[in-house]
Every structure is written in structure tokens, then in C-alpha cells.
Design a protein around this motif. Sequence first.
Motif, PDB file in Angstrom:
ATOM      1  N   ASN A 318      45.926  25.616  43.349  1.00  0.00           N
ATOM      2  CA  ASN A 318      46.370  26.942  43.783  1.00  0.00           C
ATOM      3  C   ASN A 318      45.174  27.873  43.918  1.00  0.00           C
ATOM      4  N   PRO A 319      44.942  28.425  45.118  1.00  0.00           N
ATOM      5  CA  PRO A 319      43.867  29.414  45.280  1.00  0.00           C
ATOM      6  C   PRO A 319      44.354  30.795  44.832  1.00  0.00           C
ATOM      7  N   VAL A 320      43.841  31.272  43.728  1.00  0.00           N
ATOM      8  CA  VAL A 320      44.289  32.551  43.164  1.00  0.00           C
ATOM      9  C   VAL A 320      43.260  33.629  43.508  1.00  0.00           C
ATOM     10  N   PRO A 321      43.630  34.621  44.343  1.00  0.00           N
ATOM     11  CA  PRO A 321      42.684  35.700  44.667  1.00  0.00           C
ATOM     12  C   PRO A 321      42.636  36.740  43.548  1.00  0.00           C
ATOM     13  N   GLU A 322      41.447  36.994  43.053  1.00  0.00           N
ATOM     14  CA  GLU A 322      41.243  38.020  42.023  1.00  0.00           C
ATOM     15  C   GLU A 322      40.569  39.206  42.708  1.00  0.00           C
ATOM     16  N   VAL A 323      41.340  40.279  42.906  1.00  0.00           N
ATOM     17  CA  VAL A 323      40.961  41.373  43.798  1.00  0.00           C
ATOM     18  C   VAL A 323      40.277  42.494  43.036  1.00  0.00           C
ATOM     19  N   GLU A 324      39.172  42.980  43.596  1.00  0.00           N
ATOM     20  CA  GLU A 324      38.504  44.202  43.126  1.00  0.00           C
ATOM     21  C   GLU A 324      38.803  45.290  44.146  1.00  0.00           C
ATOM     22  N   GLU A 325      39.765  46.152  43.836  1.00  0.00           N
ATOM     23  CA  GLU A 325      40.231  47.131  44.812  1.00  0.00           C
ATOM     24  C   GLU A 325      39.142  48.107  45.228  1.00  0.00           C
ATOM     25  N   GLY A 326      38.309  48.521  44.279  1.00  0.00           N
ATOM     26  CA  GLY A 326      37.295  49.524  44.610  1.00  0.00           C
ATOM     27  C   GLY A 326      36.318  49.034  45.663  1.00  0.00           C
ATOM     28  N   SER A 327      35.833  47.814  45.522  1.00  0.00           N
ATOM     29  CA  SER A 327      34.835  47.274  46.448  1.00  0.00           C
ATOM     30  C   SER A 327      35.443  46.441  47.567  1.00  0.00           C
ATOM     31  N   LYS A 328      36.751  46.235  47.534  1.00  0.00           N
ATOM     32  CA  LYS A 328      37.463  45.420  48.519  1.00  0.00           C
ATOM     33  C   LYS A 328      36.888  44.009  48.581  1.00  0.00           C
ATOM     34  N   LEU A 329      36.647  43.467  47.402  1.00  0.00           N
ATOM     35  CA  LEU A 329      36.118  42.110  47.301  1.00  0.00           C
ATOM     36  C   LEU A 329      37.145  41.218  46.594  1.00  0.00           C
ATOM     37  N   VAL A 330      37.087  39.929  46.945  1.00  0.00           N
ATOM     38  CA  VAL A 330      38.024  38.954  46.379  1.00  0.00           C
ATOM     39  C   VAL A 330      37.240  37.798  45.787  1.00  0.00           C
ATOM     40  N   SER A 331      37.499  37.497  44.535  1.00  0.00           N
ATOM     41  CA  SER A 331      36.968  36.281  43.919  1.00  0.00           C
ATOM     42  C   SER A 331      38.064  35.228  43.970  1.00  0.00           C
ATOM     43  N   LEU A 332      37.761  34.092  44.600  1.00  0.00           N
ATOM     44  CA  LEU A 332      38.759  33.028  44.735  1.00  0.00           C
ATOM     45  C   LEU A 332      38.616  32.032  43.607  1.00  0.00           C
ATOM     46  N   ASN A 333      39.672  31.883  42.856  1.00  0.00           N
ATOM     47  CA  ASN A 333      39.701  30.930  41.750  1.00  0.00           C
ATOM     48  C   ASN A 333      40.635  29.778  42.117  1.00  0.00           C
ATOM     49  N   TYR A 334      40.057  28.607  42.362  1.00  0.00           N
ATOM     50  CA  TYR A 334      40.858  27.425  42.683  1.00  0.00           C
ATOM     51  C   TYR A 334      41.258  26.755  41.374  1.00  0.00           C
ATOM     52  N   VAL A 335      42.539  26.913  41.026  1.00  0.00           N
ATOM     53  CA  VAL A 335      43.061  26.362  39.779  1.00  0.00           C
ATOM     54  C   VAL A 335      43.555  24.937  40.047  1.00  0.00           C
ATOM     55  N   VAL A 336      42.891  23.963  39.427  1.00  0.00           N
ATOM     56  CA  VAL A 336      43.180  22.549  39.675  1.00  0.00           C
ATOM     57  C   VAL A 336      44.031  21.993  38.543  1.00  0.00           C
ATOM     58  N   GLN A 337      45.205  21.466  38.899  1.00  0.00           N
ATOM     59  CA  GLN A 337      46.091  20.800  37.944  1.00  0.00           C
ATOM     60  C   GLN A 337      46.363  19.382  38.460  1.00  0.00           C
TER      61      GLN A 337
END
Length: 757
Positions: A318-337
Motif C-alpha cells: 500500500n502506497p501511503v502518502p504522508e502529506v506536509e500541507e505547508g510545503s505541499k510535499l508528499v513522502s510516499l511510504n510503501y508498506v509491504v505486507q
Amino acid sequence: MASAIAALVLAGQAHAFQPFTIKEIRADGLERLEIGTILTYLPLSVGDELNDATSRQAIRSLYGSGLFQDVQLQRDGDALVIVIKERPSITSFTIEGNEKIGGDDLKKSLKDLGLAEGELFKRELLDGVEQELRRQYYANGYYDVDIKAAVTEEEGNRVSIKIDVVEGKVTRIKDINLLGNQAFETSELLKQFALEGTHWMPFQSSDKYSKQKLVGDLEKLQSYYQDRGYLKANVSSVQVALTPEKDSIYITVNLEEGEIYKIKDRRFSGETILNEQFLNALVTTKAGDIFSRKEATDSANRIEAALSDIGYAFAEVNPVPEVEEGSKLVSLNYVVQPGKRAYVRRIGFSGNLGTNDETLRREMRQLEAAPFSKSAVERSRVRLARLPFIEDVEVDTRPVAGSDDLVDIQFKVKERPPGSVQFGVGYSGAQGFLITGSLTHTNFLGTGNRVEVSAENNSISKALSLSWTDPYFTADGISQTVSAFYRSSESVIRYSSGFNTNVLGLNLTYGIPLSEFMTLRAGFGLDETSIETFAGSSSNEILQFVIDNGTRFLNYSFRTGITYDTRNRTFFADRGSMHSLSLDLGMPGSDIEFYNLSYRGQQYVPIYKGLFLEMNGSVGLVDTYANDQEVPPYEHFFAGGPRTVRGYRDGSLGPRDTPFDNPYGGKFRTTAQNNLIIPLPIASDGKSTRLNLFFDIGQVFPQPGDFDTADLRQSAGIAFSWFTPFLGLLDLSYAFPLNEEQGDEVDRFQIRFGGGF
């Protein structure tokens, strides 16, 4: 429901008296039912006490049976009297006017619900069916529908039911408006919609309103934004306005675009299994890129596929987007199960009534006791589906009960008749009317071997051939074909140079798979050809060839070639490509030592909504490698006609003989047919009919050195192909030659049909 409440009220009134012990039970109002039926549902019997609680329980139970329209409990001394009104039975049930919704499936579902002759009538059920019908019509764009249900009482507590449907005209979309879009033009966004406003094109179906299609279009619209960085893009509201006449709909979509988000970084969490370097190679989302939900999902799917190929059959990423609203940046965390690694315990087949298990099992790319591989299972399914005696294949992967690391794989095949006896008539410009007959079995004795006997008789030739093909001559998939043939021909095409040929031959050919899509062909042939000429009607070129080389030729040939084929179908394909290079070589020691080198290619290019381009090209060269010999005229290339350059008479292009000026053929041929496939306005799956606009170009030259682009003939036109039930493939074309020259034989309308029936 009202009668039930009334009964309960009456029951409550009846219970104003003191509870009593039941000495007798009677029933009033019975028509079709027996007292025993009532006692079956009554939770009371003689000797029980009737009180407030037991009376209410009795009424609920009797109503719950569904047999009664009204129930009351009365006391007559120590007797319990049950006063009932039975539900009427349905003497007939009809529904008329429902052409768009219904059919046999609707009748079956109504019967399952209890709306059928002989069933008990329930008003609430009829009302529900009426509402559901109306909902289905609305969902398919029929807002002007009128549905009326009539219940007519009959003698003997029976009713007849009739539902009349007046469907009216389908409500069409007049216009679709988008509000709030700043980043993209409305015209670009509307391309994502399957629904469209009414336009001038005939046979339009995309303007028929459907709620389900609109929901799908809105999802595609939102995805379009999110695939281009607008992570928070949202459809805030939708208004669907129906005109008073109920013949037109206006759709207004309100958008909230938000801002563009970019990717800050990516990381992997969970039990990754695969090393990070390999994972990074599978992921296309990288720092600095504009966020795309599609890219993130595709990357996750590639990781899942890679895990499934090493045994993790039920892996989830599951690609989980972790959003930083102030900078409009997204860290993508690929959760592998990954789950637990799975192994294949057993592979089974069902539906193969006429095919040996081993015949199917040898197509497997997934093996038992090996780690599960999703791609190997899918490739196994495709290989089964491509067998000529298999119509369809479904695959089911099942966890083994009591085990968390074993799976069973079950392939369900649908066989088609493997044997056929064909008799056919046909026509082609090159051969005239023809009669063919063949006996073919593609799955002889369930082994997958192919046996074929065929005969042909037309205005210029008679032929008989026999062949046997073993697709698994060796365990690793090398095929073997043994064939014998005889052919007696008057010339090569209907209009050429006054000679007859008789050919008798044998061939032995092997097919060697190099990969899943590439096959090498190699084999040997032996044939004897005799030529017969006629004084006064044979051309100078034929007579000179006979003088120089004789009239009987024994040929030993080496036949080889390589084919790369990724088409989704071999007949009426619409995806993939095919490239084939072949060489037939008359071996040293043959009476005439010559070679035939040819290339043929097909490419399918999707364009837009069922519109695609089919490109066909071929190049052929035939020549001798002995300086004192000449290529036999029956080995020459010809061009013109449906298979090469439409609009010109079959085989008429290229060199001609003397003195009759008939087509003589040449050593070098190049042709190209480009077809723009157009979706038919009538319903079609594209597998039996095809309409196209075409552009053809080609020519035959005496020698390769004579090739000149100025001599290439061109044509354009329209063509229609149909695989008919009786005549096989029917090809119709009307062409406009674009650069015909004096002496060319033009044939604008051409027809070719043939096959079995």
C-alpha cells in the motif's frame, strides 16, 4: 401491516377476559388450506393456556408463515377460534412493454421472489418490484417511463396481475458543464468521460444518461487530477437537471482543484523481503516529481507482482502518502505486507472431457511443489487458451485448508469441438471459383495432435494434401509436422503465361520454441515438378526456360524461419505484433538451386476508443545461386488484389510476358497494407466483422536492382470483412488507384470469400 396491527388490537381486546386453558381449536375462513396447516404454524395446542403473551406469539407466528392476509383470535367457551383470511393465489402474472429491461432473467427472478402463477399474492412484493423496475429504467436513462401494476380479483380468492410498461424515449444528455477548473481546459477534462452531450454523429450511444456511467466518469475525472499532482482535487457536487419534457438532461459538475503536490522522498516499511536496490528499480516515483497516484499504485503493483513471483501469493503493498500541507510535499511510504511464502500443492483441471490431463499439464509454466508465481500461473492460462481445441480458460487459486503456506491451483477449461468436416466454396480473383473439402482434428484421441486431410478444386488447379502435427514431439515442446501433397495447376494465376504444372512432394518440419513468443522453424522437403507447354499459347519466356532447363525438376529443400508473435489473436487481432522471417533453400544437388527469402510483419496501434491502425508489410526475394540457372516461373512473386494492392486486378502488377502481355511475375516484391479500423455503428465484438479505410502500396520487380519507388502502385479505399457462417471469411473492398499508368488493369470492386461450412 395495517391489518396486522388491527388483528393485534382485536387480540388485545379479546384478552380482556381471563386467561383460559384451551380445550378445542377451530378455524374459520379456510378456503384452500386445511386446519392441519394452521396447527403447523400455531405455537399452541390443546391443554395450553391462552393469555396475553401466548396470543401475541400465536398471531406473530401465523403472520410469519406468509399464508394469511388477516388473523384474529376469538374465544368460544373453552375453544380457541382462529379467524383467518387467506392470501389470494396468483392465477396469472404478465408484464408487457419492457423491451429494454427484463427478458428471461427478469422472469426467473420474479418467479424466485414469488411473483408467478400459482404463488400467493403479496402486495408489498408487487410494490417493491414496481419500484425496482422504475429504478432500473432511471439508471439506464429512461426517465419518461410509465409503469402501472393492475391487480384484478378473480373467483375463488384468486387474483391476476398485469404490469404495463410504457418505456418512452431514452433521456439524452444535452450538455455537460464543468465549473471550477482552472488548471485544465474543459475540453481536455471531458475526454475522460464516457458520457457525452448529443452531437451530430449518427448512431451515438454515449449521450444516453446512466447513473453508473456518471459515477465512473467522476472517478476518472478525480484520478486525472490526482495523477497530475492535484492530491486534494475533489468533485464537490453534481447537479443532474431533467427538462420538464423528460427528454433531456443537463449535468453540472463542480470541481475543487486544490494545489499541486510534489514528492519529497520515498521509503519502504513492513517486511520488505526484497533488497532496497531491487525495490527502487520497481518504483518510478522519485523526489522532485509531481505526485501521481497512478504512478504510486503502479509501483506498488509491480512490487506485489515481484513478490508473487517468488512465492508470496497474497502479498499486499500500500502506497501511503504522508502529506506536509505547508510545503505541499508528499513522502510516499510503501508498506509491504508479504504474508507467508506459498507453495503449490496441486494443479488440477476441470472441464476437459475430451482432452487428456497430460495434454493440458505440459502447457504449465507453474509447477507443483514449486513456489507460487503469479506470472507463471497467468502464462500457463494463456498457453491453455491458445490451444486450438480450447475456447476459454479460468484459473482459481485456493488456499489449502489447515495450512498457511500451501495453495491449490484449479484451471477450468471450456473445450470447443476439436474435429471438423468442412466443405466450402469460395472465390478469389487469382483462382476464380473454388471448391474445398477438409477433415481436421486438432486434438486426436485427446493428445493435442493435429490430423488434416484436405482437397481443393478450382478453375485453375486441383490439390490434395495430408498432414500430421505433434506439438510435443519432444518433452520440451519441439513440434513435428509430416505432410504430403499433390497439386495439378494450369499456370500460377488465372491470367499468366500458358503452361501447366504437376507437383508431388513431402515435407518434414520442426518448430523449436526459443521463448514464449519466438519460434524457430526448421525442416526439409522433397518435391518433383513437371511443366507442360503448348505450341502457340505458351509465352516466349516459358518456352526459353524449358529449352534451357528441361520440363521435370527434382528439388531438395531446406526450410527455416523465425517468428515473433505477441498478437492477442491470430484472427482479427487488435493488439500486439507479428514478425516472420523465412528462408526456403533449394539444396545443392537439386535440379534448380534457388532460394526464397521473405519477411512479413503486422503491427497493431490503438488510437482512440476502438479506433486502431493495422499495418501489414512484406518483402520477398527469390533467386538462384547457380549462375547458369533461372528461377522457375512457378516460384515467381505476383502482386495486385486483396492480399497485396487492392484496386488492381489480381496478380496483374509487375513484369509481363511476350508476346501475350500476360502477368509473368518477378523475383522481388514489396507491399504494404495500412488499415484504419473503424468501430462499427452496430454492436460488434470486433472478432467477426471489421470495417476499415485502407492505403495500399506495392509492386513486383524483375530483379531487386530494378526497384524504383516511382514504380510502386498505390490505392486507397474502404473495405469490410465478415466471418460468415457459411462462406467463411468474406472480404469486400472498393479501391481508388492513386497512380495507375497506361496498361495497368484496374479492378475497383473486389470480393474474396472462402472457408468451411
